[in-house]
Structure formats: C-alpha cells, structure tokens
Enzyme design. Structure first.
Site, PDB file in Angstrom:
ATOM      1  N   ASP A   1       0.859  -1.196   0.000  1.00 37.18           N
ATOM      2  CA  ASP A   1       0.000   0.000   0.000  1.00 37.18           C
ATOM      3  C   ASP A   1       0.894   1.243   0.000  1.00 37.18           C
ATOM      4  O   ASP A   1       1.797   1.366   0.820  1.00 37.18           O
ATOM      5  CB  ASP A   1      -0.900  -0.017   1.248  1.00 37.18           C
ATOM      6  CG  ASP A   1      -1.989   1.044   1.211  1.00 37.18           C
ATOM      7  OD1 ASP A   1      -3.160   0.696   1.416  1.00 37.18           O
ATOM      8  OD2 ASP A   1      -1.661   2.240   0.992  1.00 37.18           O
TER       9      ASP A   1
ATOM     10  N   ASP B   1      -4.096   2.290  -4.944  1.00 41.44           N
ATOM     11  CA  ASP B   1      -2.727   2.265  -4.423  1.00 41.44           C
ATOM     12  C   ASP B   1      -2.426   1.046  -3.566  1.00 41.44           C
ATOM     13  O   ASP B   1      -1.485   1.063  -2.789  1.00 41.44           O
ATOM     14  CB  ASP B   1      -2.435   3.545  -3.627  1.00 41.44           C
ATOM     15  CG  ASP B   1      -3.002   3.486  -2.216  1.00 41.44           C
ATOM     16  OD1 ASP B   1      -4.055   2.854  -2.019  1.00 41.44           O
ATOM     17  OD2 ASP B   1      -2.373   4.063  -1.316  1.00 41.44           O
ATOM     18  N   GLU B   2      -3.228  -0.009  -3.704  1.00 43.79           N
ATOM     19  CA  GLU B   2      -2.928  -1.195  -2.897  1.00 43.79           C
ATOM     20  C   GLU B   2      -3.214  -2.473  -3.670  1.00 43.79           C
ATOM     21  O   GLU B   2      -4.105  -2.525  -4.513  1.00 43.79           O
ATOM     22  CB  GLU B   2      -3.697  -1.189  -1.576  1.00 43.79           C
ATOM     23  CG  GLU B   2      -5.182  -1.208  -1.753  1.00 43.79           C
ATOM     24  CD  GLU B   2      -5.950  -1.254  -0.441  1.00 43.79           C
ATOM     25  OE1 GLU B   2      -5.641  -2.091   0.418  1.00 43.79           O
ATOM     26  OE2 GLU B   2      -6.886  -0.449  -0.314  1.00 43.79           O
TER      27      GLU B   2
HETATM   28  N1  DCP Z   1      -8.932   8.227  -0.968  1.00 37.51           N
HETATM   29  C1  DCP Z   1     -10.048   9.025  -1.135  1.00 37.51           C
HETATM   30  N2  DCP Z   1     -11.051   9.040  -0.192  1.00 37.51           N
HETATM   31  C2  DCP Z   1     -10.961   8.260   0.916  1.00 37.51           C
HETATM   32  C3  DCP Z   1      -9.826   7.427   1.096  1.00 37.51           C
HETATM   33  C4  DCP Z   1      -8.823   7.443   0.132  1.00 37.51           C
HETATM   34  O1  DCP Z   1     -10.147   9.726  -2.157  1.00 37.51           O
HETATM   35  N3  DCP Z   1     -11.939   8.278   1.830  1.00 37.51           N
HETATM   36  C5  DCP Z   1      -7.851   8.276  -1.980  1.00 37.51           C
HETATM   37  C6  DCP Z   1      -6.753   9.213  -1.553  1.00 37.51           C
HETATM   38  C7  DCP Z   1      -5.634   8.330  -1.097  1.00 37.51           C
HETATM   39  C8  DCP Z   1      -5.833   7.078  -1.921  1.00 37.51           C
HETATM   40  O2  DCP Z   1      -7.238   6.990  -2.139  1.00 37.51           O
HETATM   41  O3  DCP Z   1      -4.360   8.923  -1.329  1.00 37.51           O
HETATM   42  C9  DCP Z   1      -5.336   5.823  -1.251  1.00 37.51           C
HETATM   43  O4  DCP Z   1      -6.047   5.576  -0.041  1.00 37.51           O
HETATM   44  P1  DCP Z   1      -5.337   5.065   1.272  1.00 37.51           P
HETATM   45  O5  DCP Z   1      -6.417   4.687   2.208  1.00 37.51           O
HETATM   46  O6  DCP Z   1      -4.318   4.035   0.936  1.00 37.51           O
HETATM   47  O7  DCP Z   1      -4.648   6.366   1.881  1.00 37.51           O
HETATM   48  P2  DCP Z   1      -3.232   7.006   1.571  1.00 37.51           P
HETATM   49  O8  DCP Z   1      -2.476   6.234   0.555  1.00 37.51           O
HETATM   50  O9  DCP Z   1      -3.446   8.445   1.234  1.00 37.51           O
HETATM   51  O10 DCP Z   1      -2.505   6.968   2.971  1.00 37.51           O
HETATM   52  P3  DCP Z   1      -1.888   5.697   3.743  1.00 37.51           P
HETATM   53  O11 DCP Z   1      -2.104   4.500   2.876  1.00 37.51           O
HETATM   54  O12 DCP Z   1      -0.445   6.035   3.938  1.00 37.51           O
HETATM   55  O13 DCP Z   1      -2.615   5.639   5.048  1.00 37.51           O
HETATM   56 MG    MG Z   2      -2.240   4.160   0.751  1.00 37.76          MG
END
Ligand code: DCP
Ligand code: MG
Length: 392
Positions: free
Chosen positions: A18, A112-113
């Site tokens: 991720d 992203d995962e």
């Molecule tokens: N995303 C979004 N709305 C949400 C959750 C996520 O638009 N409620 C989008 C923005 C994030 C991306 O999806 O950048 C990936 O989600 P993640 O939950 O993996 O969050 P991040 O990658 O930003 O942070 P991390 O994985 O480090 O906690």
């Molecule tokens: Mg993420």
C-alpha cells in the site's frame, strides 16, 4: 475437496502493498516544494471532503473522509489542493505493473494497494522481509513513491500488518503469531467490522479482538447474525482462506451526493436519484450480484437524516426496477416532510450471487437487466456522461 485441503496445509506467503499518502506523494513528485509540509488533498469548496492528508497534517488530526472545513480548522497552515486525478490513475497503472515483476499473482484492490502471492519465492528473493524491501526500493526508484508492505499467511493478516508497517516500512506476522498479534487490537481494526458491527459488539462489552475470540458463539450470533458471527470470529483469530482474487463480501453497494445548496425541487432530486442508481447499478452488475431491495437516505438542511427501505418483487440488478422502487420511497418521504434536502443517497441491499439466486429463488429475472448491461458497456467505453436514459 482434496485439492483445497493441500492448499490450506501449505502456509502461504501473502504481501499487502500500500502506497503511503498516495495522492500527496504523487503531487510531491511534481512539486518538490510540497515535501515535508502539511498537505491536504480533496474538495476545497464549502462542502468538500478530504481525500487524503500528508503525515505532517495527520499529526493535527486531519484524515480521509473528514469535511475539509474541519481540516482547515485543525491545520490552517496546511496547503489545500484539489488534486490531479488523471495523473493518479496513470501512476496507479505503473505501480501495478512494477508489482507484476515480482509475482505472477497480483490482485489490485484499489488505486494504491494490491495483494501479491509470494508463496515459494524464497529461493528467488530470500527472506520475505528482504523481498519486501526489494519491491519498496523498486517502487521508490521508478515512481519516487514510498510504499509499506504487510506480510502474512493470508490476505487478512497481511492487510492488518501493512497498517503497522506504515509509513515507509515492512511488518511481518506469521500464522502462529497471528492470533496473539490480533488479540489486543480494537475490533474495528478487523476488515469487515464496520460501525454497525462495532456498535453491536460494544453492547456485549467486546472491544478487542481477543475478547471477540473468547465470546461464546451464541450471544455473538444473536448480535451479528448467524453467518457473520462465525465468519468474524474465525477472522478475529487471523484465519482467512480467501484466495487472492476473492473480494470481501459486499452486503450492499451505495452511492450518495451532497448538494452545493439544499434542494427541494422534486425534478432535481429525481435526476440525482437517477444518476446515483446508474452508478450503483453498474457496480452491482459488474460484481455479478443481484439485490433484494433498495434503501434511500435523505439528509435535511438541519442534518437530521432518514433512511427508507423496500424489497423488490424479485431479486434483480436492473436500473429501472431499482429506480421505480427508490422513486416511490422518495415520493412518500417528500410527502411526509417537504423540507429542502442536503444529501441524497441510495444503496442496494441483500446482495447475493446471481447463479445461486437464479436457481434457488429467482426464476424470473427482471426484464431491464439486459438493457442496463448494454448501457454499462457504453458507459465504460465512452465515460459515464456519454449516456444516460432519457425516460427511466
Ligand atoms: N482516498 C479518497 N477518499 C478516501 C480514502 C482514500 O479519495 N476516503 C484516496 C486518496 C488516497 C488514496 O485513495 O491517497 C489511497 O487511499 P489510502 O487509504 O491508501 O490512503 P493514503 O495512501 O493516502 O494513505 P496511507 O495509505 O499512507 O494511510
Ligand atoms: Mg495508501
């Protein structure tokens, strides 16, 4: 099945990869000025919602799905931006392709995962932790993005481990340690336990996964329903036999929209409802499921919220049937309370596999399912705005 049992006996090696603060890190690649600073990406209008925040902004309590207005209060010094969504999609594709260099079995779960089956790769890459660092180094070198990796004997443990790996790390949990690793964690950390199940468990004084494991199954079944109770208790011990491509069971599919200004015009609400149903219906048919009913959610200007639910004459997946039922609910709700509406949402419920339902209970598939599927193909090729039914 003999094939299955041998598969289960052999310990699998699953990675959950991720990216860290994905949108933010992509923006930082384009503009290094953003590095080391609190950055919040999301809707920036008065009713915008945070998509993600950099770890610098998270320290102030900012997180995904929070109202941007709240984020501004918590962290006024942050840089707020809308984001570049086409770019995220492109980067996402490149990311998945890098992962495919390391395993023939890669299952993307979101932008992203992804899960990687790394079973049997030790001879090639050495210890799992070293393989994980190799993948992280490749992603960093090729895309400039930090990734975290959770390693486990199944998807569930790998997923929870990756939360512990963040940011920019690796965390491995072996099968024999999984139950002890889960035990002290809050029940909500278990994927599949949402706010509703969390509340039901709180009523039984269950707050950790360890407590969930030792609770007698009887009360648990009464609180969560028979199937879900057994499923959740197994998972609370770190047991998960799902294959990589199997998705966690969705019990409903929903979509909602918040208006820029509160709406009381029926025609505007009807057209929003129609658009939401097209989105929900597309996802429903893609998942090859049928729904037993639909519910609508209405939030009024004063934030009070109602939901109304109704089952279909027969399980189905067609937009027209969903709309007819949801529309009847909307009309009734508006007759009872005519106030302006801030948010409208729709969700199809009681989902089940098509094949099973066709043979068991649904001898009469709804007539508009085929038409809806044809529209899905067009929407997929030309974008959602390309077509919408004139007279649904
Ligand atoms: N995303 C979004 N709305 C949400 C959750 C996520 O638009 N409620 C989008 C923005 C994030 C991306 O999806 O950048 C990936 O989600 P993640 O939950 O993996 O969050 P991040 O990658 O930003 O942070 P991390 O994985 O480090 O906690
Ligand atoms: Mg993420």
């Amino acid at each position: 099945m003999p094939g299955d049992s041998t598969n289960l006996e052999k310990e699998r090696l699953i990675f959950h990869v991720d990216l860290d603060a994905f949108y933010v890190e992509v923006e930082r690649q384009a503009d290094p000025e953003l590095r080391g600073k609190p950055v919040v990406i999301g809707g920036i209008g008065p009713r915008g919602v945070v998509a993600t925040a950099s770890y610098e902004a998270r320290k102030f309590g900012v997180h995904s799905a929070m109202a941007t207005a709240v984020a501004r209060r918590l962290c006024p010094q942050a840089i707020f931006m809308r984001g570049t969504h086409d770019l995220y999609r492109d980067v996402s594709k490149k990311f998945m392709n890098i992962l495919r260099d390391y395993s023939p079995n890669v299952a993307p779960v979101s932008v992203d995962e992804a899960y990687l089956d790394m079973t049997g790769t030790e001879r090639l890459y050495g210890e799992p932790i070293d393989a994980a660092d190799m993948i992280r180094a490749a992603v960093l070198e090729k895309l400039g993005l930090p990734a975290s990796i959770g390693i486990g004997p199944n998807k569930l443990v790998a997923k929870v481990s990756s939360e512990h790996a963040k940011p920019d790390g690796v965390f491995q949990v072996r099968q024999q340690d999984a139950e002890a690793f889960f035990a002290p964690q809050p029940v909500r950390n278990l994927p599949g336990i949402g706010p509703k199940a969390g509340e039901a468990l709180a009523k039984l004084n269950i707050s950790t996964l360890g407590q969930l494991v030792t609770t007698p199954i009887g009360p648990l079944r009464r609180a969560l329903g028979p199937n879900h109770a057994d499923y959740v208790q197994r998972r609370a011990r770190g047991i998960d036999n799902a294959t990589l491509k199997e998705r966690a069971k969705a019990k409903s599919i929903s979509a909602e929209t918040t208006f820029e200004t509160d709406v009381s015009a029926r025609s505007k609400l009807e057209s929003s409802l129609k658009k939401l149903i097209e989105r929900v219906g597309t996802r429903l048919r893609k998942s090859r499921m049928r729904a037993r009913g639909v519910s609508i959610k209405l939030r009024y200007g004063d934030f009070s919220t109602i939901t109304r639910q109704r089952t279909f004459p027969a399980p189905g997946d067609g937009d027209q049937m969903i709309y007819d039922t949801a529309h009847a609910l909307l009309v009734t709700a508006m007759r009872i309370r005519g106030d302006a509406i801030r948010l409208i949402g729709v969700s199809v419920t009681g989902l089940g596999e098509q094949a099973a339902q066709l043979s068991l209970l649904d001898q009469n598939p709804t007539a508009d399912s085929d038409t809806s599927e044809a529209l899905d193909t067009i929407r997929e090729r030309f974008g959602n705005e390309a077509i919408s039914r004139g007279s649904i």
